[in-house]
Design an enzyme around this catalytic site. Sequence first.
Site, PDB file in Angstrom:
ATOM      1  N   LYS A 206       0.843  -1.190  -0.106  1.00  0.00           N
ATOM      2  CA  LYS A 206      -0.024   0.086   0.115  1.00  0.00           C
ATOM      3  C   LYS A 206       0.685   1.286   0.026  1.00  0.00           C
ATOM      4  O   LYS A 206       0.349   2.347  -0.669  1.00  0.00           O
ATOM      5  CB  LYS A 206      -1.088  -0.076   1.103  1.00  0.00           C
ATOM      6  CG  LYS A 206       0.041   0.013   2.278  1.00  0.00           C
ATOM      7  CD  LYS A 206      -1.092   0.118   3.748  1.00  0.00           C
ATOM      8  CE  LYS A 206      -0.448   0.346   4.907  1.00  0.00           C
ATOM      9  NZ  LYS A 206      -0.788  -0.155   6.230  1.00  0.00           N
TER      10      LYS A 206
ATOM     11  N   ARG B 159      -6.311   1.046  17.456  1.00  0.00           N
ATOM     12  CA  ARG B 159      -6.976   0.958  16.110  1.00  0.00           C
ATOM     13  C   ARG B 159      -7.653  -0.114  15.960  1.00  0.00           C
ATOM     14  O   ARG B 159      -8.805  -0.224  16.949  1.00  0.00           O
ATOM     15  CB  ARG B 159      -5.967   0.978  14.996  1.00  0.00           C
ATOM     16  CG  ARG B 159      -6.271   1.709  13.735  1.00  0.00           C
ATOM     17  CD  ARG B 159      -5.186   1.966  12.850  1.00  0.00           C
ATOM     18  NE  ARG B 159      -4.854   0.748  12.019  1.00  0.00           N
ATOM     19  CZ  ARG B 159      -3.893   0.560  11.038  1.00  0.00           C
ATOM     20  NH1 ARG B 159      -3.366   1.666  10.633  1.00  0.00           N
ATOM     21  NH2 ARG B 159      -3.822  -0.843  10.475  1.00  0.00           N
TER      22      ARG B 159
HETATM   23  C1  LIG Z   1       0.158  -0.811   6.680  1.00  0.00           C
HETATM   24  C2  LIG Z   1      -0.077  -1.952   7.503  1.00  0.00           C
HETATM   25  C3  LIG Z   1       1.168  -2.737   7.700  1.00  0.00           C
HETATM   26  C4  LIG Z   1       2.507  -2.440   7.361  1.00  0.00           C
HETATM   27  O1  LIG Z   1       3.075  -1.255   7.983  1.00  0.00           O
HETATM   28  P1  LIG Z   1       4.439  -0.922   7.918  1.00  0.00           P
HETATM   29  O2  LIG Z   1       4.821  -0.009   9.019  1.00  0.00           O
HETATM   30  O3  LIG Z   1       4.623  -0.182   6.431  1.00  0.00           O
HETATM   31  O4  LIG Z   1       5.491  -2.192   7.771  1.00  0.00           O
HETATM   32  C5  LIG Z   1       0.810  -3.731   8.548  1.00  0.00           C
HETATM   33  N1  LIG Z   1      -0.415  -4.261   8.990  1.00  0.00           N
HETATM   34  C6  LIG Z   1      -1.420  -3.303   8.933  1.00  0.00           C
HETATM   35  C7  LIG Z   1      -2.861  -3.726   9.205  1.00  0.00           C
HETATM   36  C8  LIG Z   1      -1.277  -2.385   8.110  1.00  0.00           C
HETATM   37  O5  LIG Z   1      -2.529  -1.401   7.773  1.00  0.00           O
END
Ligand SMILES: *Cc1c(COP(=O)(O)O)cnc(C)c1O
Length: 357
Positions: A37, A132
Site C-alpha cells: 500500500k 486502532r
Molecule cells: C500498513 C499496514 C502494515 C504495514 O506497516 P509498515 O509499517 O509499512 O510495515 C501492517 N499491518 C497493517 C494492518 C497495516 O495497515
Amino acid sequence: MELSSHLEINLGKIEENAFRIVEKCAKQGIEVLGVTKGFSALPRIVRAMIRGGITKLADARLENIISLRKQHFTQSITLLRIPRLSTVEKVIAFTDCSINSEYEVIKALSEKAASKGIRHSIVLMIDVGDLREGVLPEDAAEAAEKIVRLPGVTLSGIGTNMGCYGGILPTAHNLNLLLEMKTDIERRVGAELEIISGGGTSSLKLVEDGSIPKGINQLRIGEGILLGTDTTHGYQVPWLHQDAFLLRTEIIEVKTKPSVPIGVTGHDSFGNRPVFVDRGLRKRAIVALGKQDVNIEGLIPVDKNIHILGGSSDHLIVDVTDAAGEISVGDLMTFKLNYQGLLTSCGSRYIKKFYIQ
Ligand SMILES: *Cc1c(COP(=O)(O)O)cnc(C)c1O
C-alpha cells in the site's frame, strides 16, 4: 528526456531490502507478507519484492489488490484494512485472507464465500493497546468461537497492529499477550491457529535483537522493505537501504532574500498564519514541486545542509545558503522520502516514476 519532478525507484535496493528482511525473519520462524500500500502497489516494485523472496502480499486497499489481480499476480493477498460491509463480494473474489474485527462483517464474508462454494481466511485482530482495529483481549475467545461456527470462513489466525494510531511500541510483553490469546483460543475452539501475526515494520527491531517471542510466525512489512526505516522507533535500520526512492525535482529560482517577508501579514495560501525567524539574508532556491504533488513534510533533502523552509501548492522553498555544491537554475535537487512522502509521491499523477535496476 524531460525529467522534472520524477521519483527514481531503485528496484535492486528494494529487492535487497526484501531479501535481508525475509532472511532474518525466516531464521526465527517468521514469514513476511510484503505490504504494497505504501507505493500504490506499482507492479514493478511488487516484482522486485518477489525477487527478494516475498511470496505473499498484503494491501489495505481493495483497489490496489484488484489492480494486482488484473496484472496476473497470483500470490496470496491479504486485505489489511478490515473490510467494508459494502465490499464483501469483492473481498471474497480478489483476496485470500482478510484481517477482521466485526462479527457482522465476518458473517457476511462467510455467507458470500459459502454461496460461491469457497472458504475465505480470517485473521482476527486483537487490540493489545494501540487502539486502532481489533477486538479487546477479553472479547477475543468468544469472538473466535463464533467465527469457527461459520461455514464460509476459516479462522486462520490472530494478529495485532501497533505503532499506527496510539504509537504503542511492540514489546515482548504485548506480543506475549497475543500468544496467551492463541493458547486460550485454541483450547476454546479445539483447533490450532496457523497464523500469529505480530505487527509491521515496528516489530522488526524485536526480530533484530532476538527478543521477539517464539510463536509469532508472521509480520506484515512495508516501510522496512521500501525505506529501510522504522518510524515508530525513529530508527534507520543499519542493514537496509534508505535510498531506494529518490525524488528529483528541478530548481526554478535561486536568489538571496531576507528571511522575513516584507509587508502586512495575512494568511498563507492554506489559511495558516506563518511565523518567521529573522536569520538575515539567505540564499534560497525554489523547486518545481508543491503540496499538490506530494506531502512536503515527507521530503528530506539528501544534502543535510539544505533546509526546507515551506511551500505552497506548486512551489517548494529551500534554504541553500550552506549547500554543499553549486545550486543553479535548471539543475535537479534530490530528496529522500519518509513514509508520508512515499505514499503521496507514489500516488501522485504529477510525479513520473523512473525505474533503475
Ligand atoms: C500498513 C499496514 C502494515 C504495514 O506497516 P509498515 O509499517 O509499512 O510495515 C501492517 N499491518 C497493517 C494492518 C497495516 O495497515
